[in-house]
Design a protein around this motif. Structure first.
Motif, PDB file in Angstrom:
ATOM      1  N   ALA B 112       0.843  -1.198   0.000  1.00 53.08           N
ATOM      2  CA  ALA B 112       0.000   0.000   0.000  1.00 53.08           C
ATOM      3  C   ALA B 112       0.878   1.248   0.000  1.00 53.08           C
ATOM      4  O   ALA B 112       0.608   2.215  -0.719  1.00 53.08           O
ATOM      5  CB  ALA B 112      -0.918  -0.005   1.216  1.00 53.08           C
ATOM      6  N   ILE B 116      -0.106   3.527  -3.074  1.00 51.28           N
ATOM      7  CA  ILE B 116      -1.195   4.477  -2.769  1.00 51.28           C
ATOM      8  C   ILE B 116      -1.016   5.775  -3.552  1.00 51.28           C
ATOM      9  O   ILE B 116       0.109   6.203  -3.818  1.00 51.28           O
ATOM     10  CB  ILE B 116      -1.235   4.763  -1.249  1.00 51.28           C
ATOM     11  CG1 ILE B 116      -2.607   5.317  -0.866  1.00 51.28           C
ATOM     12  CG2 ILE B 116      -0.125   5.721  -0.855  1.00 51.28           C
ATOM     13  CD1 ILE B 116      -2.837   5.333   0.631  1.00 51.28           C
ATOM     14  N   ASP B 117      -2.141   6.373  -3.936  1.00 53.38           N
ATOM     15  CA  ASP B 117      -2.049   7.654  -4.638  1.00 53.38           C
ATOM     16  C   ASP B 117      -2.412   8.805  -3.693  1.00 53.38           C
ATOM     17  O   ASP B 117      -2.904   8.573  -2.588  1.00 53.38           O
ATOM     18  CB  ASP B 117      -2.966   7.653  -5.875  1.00 53.38           C
ATOM     19  CG  ASP B 117      -4.406   7.372  -5.504  1.00 53.38           C
ATOM     20  OD1 ASP B 117      -5.015   8.179  -4.766  1.00 53.38           O
ATOM     21  OD2 ASP B 117      -4.934   6.332  -5.944  1.00 53.38           O
ATOM     22  N   SER B 120      -6.087   9.004  -2.272  1.00 55.43           N
ATOM     23  CA  SER B 120      -6.362   7.921  -1.342  1.00 55.43           C
ATOM     24  C   SER B 120      -5.597   8.109  -0.028  1.00 55.43           C
ATOM     25  O   SER B 120      -6.102   7.820   1.057  1.00 55.43           O
ATOM     26  CB  SER B 120      -5.984   6.593  -2.001  1.00 55.43           C
ATOM     27  OG  SER B 120      -6.571   5.525  -1.326  1.00 55.43           O
ATOM     28  N   HIS B 153      -9.279   0.337   3.759  1.00 58.68           N
ATOM     29  CA  HIS B 153      -8.707   1.368   2.890  1.00 58.68           C
ATOM     30  C   HIS B 153      -7.286   0.986   2.489  1.00 58.68           C
ATOM     31  O   HIS B 153      -6.893   1.144   1.326  1.00 58.68           O
ATOM     32  CB  HIS B 153      -8.712   2.715   3.619  1.00 58.68           C
ATOM     33  CG  HIS B 153      -8.519   3.876   2.707  1.00 58.68           C
ATOM     34  ND1 HIS B 153      -9.567   4.575   2.163  1.00 58.68           N
ATOM     35  CD2 HIS B 153      -7.392   4.454   2.221  1.00 58.68           C
ATOM     36  CE1 HIS B 153      -9.095   5.532   1.383  1.00 58.68           C
ATOM     37  NE2 HIS B 153      -7.775   5.483   1.407  1.00 58.68           N
ATOM     38  N   SER B 157      -5.870   0.164  -1.183  1.00 60.21           N
ATOM     39  CA  SER B 157      -4.722   0.908  -1.699  1.00 60.21           C
ATOM     40  C   SER B 157      -3.607  -0.011  -2.174  1.00 60.21           C
ATOM     41  O   SER B 157      -2.825   0.343  -3.056  1.00 60.21           O
ATOM     42  CB  SER B 157      -4.168   1.833  -0.607  1.00 60.21           C
ATOM     43  OG  SER B 157      -5.173   2.736  -0.175  1.00 60.21           O
TER      44      SER B 157
END
Lengths: 236, 236
Positions: B112, B116-117, B120, B153, B157
């Motif tokens: 993650a 992850i961006d 996010s 989450h 991610s």
DNA sequence: ATCTGAAATCTGATATACCAGATGTCACAA
DNA sequence: TTGTGACATCTGGTATATCAGATTTCAGAT
């Protein structure tokens, strides 16, 4: 209890038969379907029909259903109630199975390093010695067997039954594919040196090192398998 | 295809219903038996009888058998062909489930952090902020839900479907037990700070740190659960 | 040409009957 | 008293029939 049979008339000592040995239709079907999925016999998303499978195997739908439920729990297929069973396995799934195995094997290697005893440690090192010989001679089948012995030994040394069981399910390639790898001298040598250093770390009790080495070993060799099975490299 | 419904007569937009939503007898039975086993309703090694279960649930043995096969694949029971189904879950099994979860969650946290961006990441930090509020107010149920949001989450991610699914099966405690923990202010605070640092590591992109923090978090909180459920501490 | 909806059909879900291995019981022989 | 083995019985394994949701087909209406 009185000690019996001292001296004369000693009976042959047979080992107890493992009750789980018995092979049921379900078990057979389970293995066959699982193996077919993992070898890519079905496309991702493809639907499989319980009745058709039953016909093909020549059994009723009952063992098929039970086998599919097991495979579903493993995450290789998905059952949509009253709609059908769909294949979920894909190259990505295979990648993640490697990651899962890496995570779990490294955890178990960590524990093995903490829990292994002298005798067991000596056996592990002995296994590596035998592997060295087999590596030199290039006996692929022997190497495959030894590989299993090596990892099983670590599993037992970790005294983790659940984790060991969980790891078994994270294998997406079978013996025929392993043979391909073990026929490559470079790959053989790489695996040997990794096994050797893992064994040393475990016997030495260096849990963190054992963990790291095992993880790298599983990921690296896993990538090699990925390349063979799907013809591509992992992108981590 | 021609674009329809521009302007007037716009229809209400309903979300597609997830086919997996439908609850079958098998599914109900699966959950009930699994939950019973994990809550300690059966002693380790105890045999459970498919016919009796079918009677108790008021269904035939078919859904029972399928549910048991799933539970068997999870490792919570063992089926000895033509002999019976025996409970395998035990405190040790629970310990190992925590370890498995720690290994897998830390792997997923690692990924993650790499994948992850921005958007996010912001959401993740926002979730932690909300958790901070809930922690202060002591709303246990809210915290339980947020906890789930937080981990989900991270799972999303990481873009790992298989790993996320695998992790779900490593949970041996339910909401009622979580509530007990979240009612303790000290524990709440500890969890919050761990979550905060994990989120920071992930958003920062420090994969190794995220991994380590996640692992410690899962093991530590897992030990707390172990203590509550079995009244003892883990011995790693 | 398009939409509607009843009916045929496909698929998994469930119930039930029966099969076969595993185990326990107990009369009976040594 | 002890060991043997037929038999009752328990348990999961498998086959089959049927139920019910999902999908498709297609005639008939618009």
């Amino acid at each position: 209890m009185i000690e019996a049979k001292q001296g004369v008339a000693r009976e042959a000592a047979f080992k107890k038969i493992d009750p789980a040995f018995q092979v049921t239709m379900r078990d057979h079907v389970y293995r066959a379907i699982r193996s077919a999925i993992l070898s890519g016999a079905f496309a991702t998303g493809e639907r499989i029909n319980e009745r058709h499978l039953a016909e093909q195997f020549g059994v009723s739908t009952t063992p098929i259903k039970e086998a599919l439920r097991q495979i579903e729990t493993e995450g290789l297929v998905e059952t949509l109630p009253r709609r059908g069973v769909a294949i979920r396995f894909s190259p990505q799934w295979a990648e993640e199975m490697i990651l899962a195995r890496a995570a779990l094997e490294s955890m178990i290697a960590h524990l093995a390093a903490k829990r292994i005893d002298k005798a067991s440690g000596a056996e592990l090192l002995a296994t590596v010695d035998i592997m060295e010989t087999a590596t030199a001679s290039g006996d692929a089948d022997r190497l495959i067997a030894l590989n299993e012995t090596f990892h099983d030994h670590i599993h037992r040394s970790s005294r983790c039954g659940y984790l060991a069981k969980l790891i078994e399910r994270q294998q997406f390639y079978d013996a025929s594919i392993r043979r391909i790898i073990h026929l490559d001298p470079t790959e053989r040598q790489k695996a040997l040196s990794e096994h050797a250093s893992i064994a040393e770390a475990i016997v030495t009790g260096d849990a963190d090192l054992a963990e790291r080495l095992m993880r790298n070993h599983v990921v690296r060799s896993g990538d090699t398998y990925l390349g063979i099975v799907f013809g591509k490299q992992k992108n981590i």
